[in-house]
Scaffold this motif. Structure first.
Motif, PDB file in Angstrom:
ATOM      1  N   PHE A   1      48.174-121.505 -25.727  1.00 28.12           N
ATOM      2  CA  PHE A   1      46.809-121.111 -25.380  1.00 28.12           C
ATOM      3  C   PHE A   1      46.145-122.365 -24.830  1.00 28.12           C
ATOM      4  O   PHE A   1      46.057-123.375 -25.532  1.00 28.12           O
ATOM      5  CB  PHE A   1      46.014-120.622 -26.595  1.00 28.12           C
ATOM      6  N   VAL A   2      45.674-122.327 -23.591  1.00 26.75           N
ATOM      7  CA  VAL A   2      45.003-123.473 -22.976  1.00 26.75           C
ATOM      8  C   VAL A   2      43.534-123.110 -22.814  1.00 26.75           C
ATOM      9  O   VAL A   2      43.199-122.050 -22.289  1.00 26.75           O
ATOM     10  CB  VAL A   2      45.644-123.834 -21.616  1.00 26.75           C
ATOM     11  N   PHE A   3      42.667-124.017 -23.257  1.00 27.81           N
ATOM     12  CA  PHE A   3      41.226-123.791 -23.254  1.00 27.81           C
ATOM     13  C   PHE A   3      40.574-124.684 -22.204  1.00 27.81           C
ATOM     14  O   PHE A   3      40.865-125.885 -22.122  1.00 27.81           O
ATOM     15  CB  PHE A   3      40.643-124.106 -24.629  1.00 27.81           C
ATOM     16  N   LEU A   4      39.660-124.083 -21.416  1.00 24.83           N
ATOM     17  CA  LEU A   4      39.007-124.815 -20.343  1.00 24.83           C
ATOM     18  C   LEU A   4      37.524-124.502 -20.299  1.00 24.83           C
ATOM     19  O   LEU A   4      37.102-123.410 -20.686  1.00 24.83           O
ATOM     20  CB  LEU A   4      39.646-124.458 -18.999  1.00 24.83           C
ATOM     21  N   ARG A   5      36.757-125.475 -19.824  1.00 22.52           N
ATOM     22  CA  ARG A   5      35.351-125.270 -19.482  1.00 22.52           C
ATOM     23  C   ARG A   5      35.301-125.395 -17.974  1.00 22.52           C
ATOM     24  O   ARG A   5      35.502-126.478 -17.450  1.00 22.52           O
ATOM     25  CB  ARG A   5      34.457-126.302 -20.166  1.00 22.52           C
ATOM     26  N   ARG A   6      35.077-124.262 -17.311  1.00 20.61           N
ATOM     27  CA  ARG A   6      35.273-124.168 -15.862  1.00 20.61           C
ATOM     28  C   ARG A   6      36.675-124.698 -15.569  1.00 20.61           C
ATOM     29  O   ARG A   6      37.617-124.223 -16.151  1.00 20.61           O
ATOM     30  CB  ARG A   6      34.182-124.907 -15.087  1.00 20.61           C
ATOM     31  N   ARG A   7      36.834-125.695 -14.735  1.00 18.85           N
ATOM     32  CA  ARG A   7      38.176-126.238 -14.461  1.00 18.85           C
ATOM     33  C   ARG A   7      38.511-127.423 -15.363  1.00 18.85           C
ATOM     34  O   ARG A   7      39.575-128.023 -15.232  1.00 18.85           O
ATOM     35  CB  ARG A   7      38.293-126.689 -13.008  1.00 18.85           C
ATOM     36  N   GLY A   8      37.603-127.766 -16.276  1.00 19.90           N
ATOM     37  CA  GLY A   8      37.797-128.925 -17.140  1.00 19.90           C
ATOM     38  C   GLY A   8      38.633-128.597 -18.366  1.00 19.90           C
ATOM     39  O   GLY A   8      38.290-127.700 -19.155  1.00 19.90           O
TER      40      GLY A   8
ATOM     41  N   ALA B   1      36.844-126.610 -32.727  1.00 15.81           N
ATOM     42  CA  ALA B   1      36.940-128.051 -32.423  1.00 15.81           C
ATOM     43  C   ALA B   1      37.244-128.266 -30.943  1.00 15.81           C
ATOM     44  O   ALA B   1      36.671-129.159 -30.305  1.00 15.81           O
ATOM     45  CB  ALA B   1      38.009-128.701 -33.298  1.00 15.81           C
ATOM     46  N   ILE B   2      38.131-127.461 -30.386  1.00  9.68           N
ATOM     47  CA  ILE B   2      38.479-127.586 -28.964  1.00  9.68           C
ATOM     48  C   ILE B   2      37.258-127.291 -28.095  1.00  9.68           C
ATOM     49  O   ILE B   2      36.959-128.021 -27.145  1.00  9.68           O
ATOM     50  CB  ILE B   2      39.667-126.664 -28.606  1.00  9.68           C
ATOM     51  N   LEU B   3      36.528-126.223 -28.402  1.00 12.91           N
ATOM     52  CA  LEU B   3      35.378-125.837 -27.585  1.00 12.91           C
ATOM     53  C   LEU B   3      34.240-126.860 -27.657  1.00 12.91           C
ATOM     54  O   LEU B   3      33.408-126.930 -26.753  1.00 12.91           O
ATOM     55  CB  LEU B   3      34.878-124.453 -27.986  1.00 12.91           C
ATOM     56  N   ALA B   4      34.205-127.662 -28.709  1.00  7.30           N
ATOM     57  CA  ALA B   4      33.167-128.687 -28.863  1.00  7.30           C
ATOM     58  C   ALA B   4      33.479-129.964 -28.078  1.00  7.30           C
ATOM     59  O   ALA B   4      32.610-130.822 -27.920  1.00  7.30           O
ATOM     60  CB  ALA B   4      32.992-129.024 -30.344  1.00  7.30           C
ATOM     61  N   ARG B   5      34.690-130.107 -27.568  1.00  7.36           N
ATOM     62  CA  ARG B   5      35.089-131.309 -26.837  1.00  7.36           C
ATOM     63  C   ARG B   5      34.466-131.365 -25.445  1.00  7.36           C
ATOM     64  O   ARG B   5      34.113-130.345 -24.867  1.00  7.36           O
ATOM     65  CB  ARG B   5      36.614-131.351 -26.670  1.00  7.36           C
ATOM     66  N   SER B   6      34.418-132.565 -24.922  1.00 11.98           N
ATOM     67  CA  SER B   6      34.079-132.753 -23.512  1.00 11.98           C
ATOM     68  C   SER B   6      35.356-132.576 -22.702  1.00 11.98           C
ATOM     69  O   SER B   6      36.440-132.942 -23.170  1.00 11.98           O
ATOM     70  CB  SER B   6      33.538-134.162 -23.283  1.00 11.98           C
ATOM     71  N   PRO B   7      35.244-132.043 -21.492  1.00 15.03           N
ATOM     72  CA  PRO B   7      36.440-131.908 -20.655  1.00 15.03           C
ATOM     73  C   PRO B   7      37.090-133.262 -20.390  1.00 15.03           C
ATOM     74  O   PRO B   7      36.416-134.286 -20.300  1.00 15.03           O
ATOM     75  CB  PRO B   7      35.897-131.302 -19.359  1.00 15.03           C
ATOM     76  N   SER B   8      38.414-133.246 -20.276  1.00 11.04           N
ATOM     77  CA  SER B   8      39.176-134.468 -20.044  1.00 11.04           C
ATOM     78  C   SER B   8      40.429-134.118 -19.256  1.00 11.04           C
ATOM     79  O   SER B   8      40.713-132.949 -19.005  1.00 11.04           O
ATOM     80  CB  SER B   8      39.560-135.116 -21.368  1.00 11.04           C
ATOM     81  N   GLU B   9      41.187-135.120 -18.912  1.00  9.98           N
ATOM     82  CA  GLU B   9      42.492-134.892 -18.323  1.00  9.98           C
ATOM     83  C   GLU B   9      43.417-134.341 -19.410  1.00  9.98           C
ATOM     84  O   GLU B   9      43.300-134.746 -20.577  1.00  9.98           O
ATOM     85  CB  GLU B   9      43.090-136.200 -17.797  1.00  9.98           C
TER      86      GLU B   9
ATOM     87  N   LEU C   1      38.697-119.593 -13.270  1.00  5.38           N
ATOM     88  CA  LEU C   1      38.066-120.640 -14.082  1.00  5.38           C
ATOM     89  C   LEU C   1      36.638-120.913 -13.622  1.00  5.38           C
ATOM     90  O   LEU C   1      35.735-121.083 -14.453  1.00  5.38           O
ATOM     91  CB  LEU C   1      38.898-121.924 -14.036  1.00  5.38           C
ATOM     92  N   ASP C   2      36.412-120.940 -12.320  1.00  4.28           N
ATOM     93  CA  ASP C   2      35.067-121.185 -11.791  1.00  4.28           C
ATOM     94  C   ASP C   2      34.081-120.094 -12.193  1.00  4.28           C
ATOM     95  O   ASP C   2      32.883-120.347 -12.309  1.00  4.28           O
ATOM     96  CB  ASP C   2      35.107-121.288 -10.260  1.00  4.28           C
ATOM     97  N   ALA C   3      34.572-118.896 -12.420  1.00  7.31           N
ATOM     98  CA  ALA C   3      33.710-117.749 -12.729  1.00  7.31           C
ATOM     99  C   ALA C   3      33.310-117.672 -14.200  1.00  7.31           C
ATOM    100  O   ALA C   3      32.470-116.842 -14.558  1.00  7.31           O
ATOM    101  CB  ALA C   3      34.410-116.455 -12.316  1.00  7.31           C
ATOM    102  N   HIS C   4      33.900-118.530 -15.049  1.00  4.39           N
ATOM    103  CA  HIS C   4      33.650-118.427 -16.494  1.00  4.39           C
ATOM    104  C   HIS C   4      33.342-119.793 -17.099  1.00  4.39           C
ATOM    105  O   HIS C   4      34.014-120.781 -16.778  1.00  4.39           O
ATOM    106  CB  HIS C   4      34.873-117.820 -17.194  1.00  4.39           C
ATOM    107  N   GLU C   5      32.357-119.823 -17.970  1.00  4.64           N
ATOM    108  CA  GLU C   5      32.020-121.079 -18.654  1.00  4.64           C
ATOM    109  C   GLU C   5      33.197-121.579 -19.490  1.00  4.64           C
ATOM    110  O   GLU C   5      33.579-122.734 -19.415  1.00  4.64           O
ATOM    111  CB  GLU C   5      30.783-120.877 -19.542  1.00  4.64           C
ATOM    112  N   HIS C   6      33.753-120.709 -20.321  1.00  6.42           N
ATOM    113  CA  HIS C   6      34.905-121.064 -21.157  1.00  6.42           C
ATOM    114  C   HIS C   6      36.007-120.033 -20.960  1.00  6.42           C
ATOM    115  O   HIS C   6      35.738-118.826 -20.991  1.00  6.42           O
ATOM    116  CB  HIS C   6      34.521-121.090 -22.645  1.00  6.42           C
ATOM    117  N   SER C   7      37.219-120.527 -20.787  1.00  9.09           N
ATOM    118  CA  SER C   7      38.370-119.644 -20.564  1.00  9.09           C
ATOM    119  C   SER C   7      39.504-120.004 -21.502  1.00  9.09           C
ATOM    120  O   SER C   7      39.642-121.149 -21.932  1.00  9.09           O
ATOM    121  CB  SER C   7      38.879-119.778 -19.125  1.00  9.09           C
ATOM    122  N   LEU C   8      40.314-118.998 -21.783  1.00 12.87           N
ATOM    123  CA  LEU C   8      41.557-119.177 -22.519  1.00 12.87           C
ATOM    124  C   LEU C   8      42.661-118.632 -21.633  1.00 12.87           C
ATOM    125  O   LEU C   8      42.624-117.463 -21.249  1.00 12.87           O
ATOM    126  CB  LEU C   8      41.514-118.414 -23.838  1.00 12.87           C
TER     127      LEU C   8
END
Length: 154
Positions: free
Chosen positions: A90-97, A117-125, A27-34
């Motif tokens: 399918f779980v989508f993350l921005r780094r670890r977010g 829509a998912i990729l446009a969100r801010s990271p959250s819990e 996750l740390d190595a990629h901006e966006h992950s699936l």
């Protein structure tokens, strides 16, 4: 993993294979992950369908998403971390977010709108677990309610 279609994600489509030990580095190595969680492919017919779908989605989103297949031995632990109830997922993350998850199968055209829509969100819990009302009622009635007020399994 457990079927030729799921195995092909790593062998033929270049997905990384991640587990508890290496998921954070991935996750740390990629901006966006699936992260793809197939679940028990012997029991869930949707798992193979989801493997085909995720491979096709990566052709459209490939430059924007780094895909990884979650190894079987780590699925439950990572499911608890990202708090989804249903396989395949399918779980989508921005780094670890955490950004969001798609569980089960959708109509093909719905994936594109949902992923955008998912990729446009801010990271959250991740959201709390939501137990079906019948299970929650049973736990309360038996006195073995092991859930906090947020619905997350304790």
């Amino acid at each position: 993993m457990s079927t030729p279609l799921i195995d092909a994600l790593v062998e033929r489509h270049g997905f990384s294979l991640v587990g508890e030990a290496n998921v954070d580095a991935f996750l740390d190595a990629h901006e966006h992950s699936l992260l793809f969680f197939p679940g028990d492919a012997d029991r869930l017919v949707e798992s193979n369908d989801a493997a085909v779908i995720v491979a096709e989605l990566m052709k459209s989103f490939g430059g924007r998403l780094a895909p990884a297949l979650v190894e079987k031995a780590s699925e439950r632990a990572l499911q608890r971390r990202f708090r989804f109830n249903t396989f395949p997922a399918f779980v989508f993350l921005r780094r670890r977010g955490y950004l969001g998850a798609i569980t089960r199968l959708l109509d093909w055209q719905d994936y594109f709108a949902e992923i955008e829509a998912i990729l446009a969100r801010s990271p959250s819990e991740p959201p709390p677990f939501n137990l079906p009302a019948s299970i929650a009622a049973h736990l309360r009635a038996s006195g073995s309610d092991s859930h906090d007020h947020s619905g997350e399994v304790a």
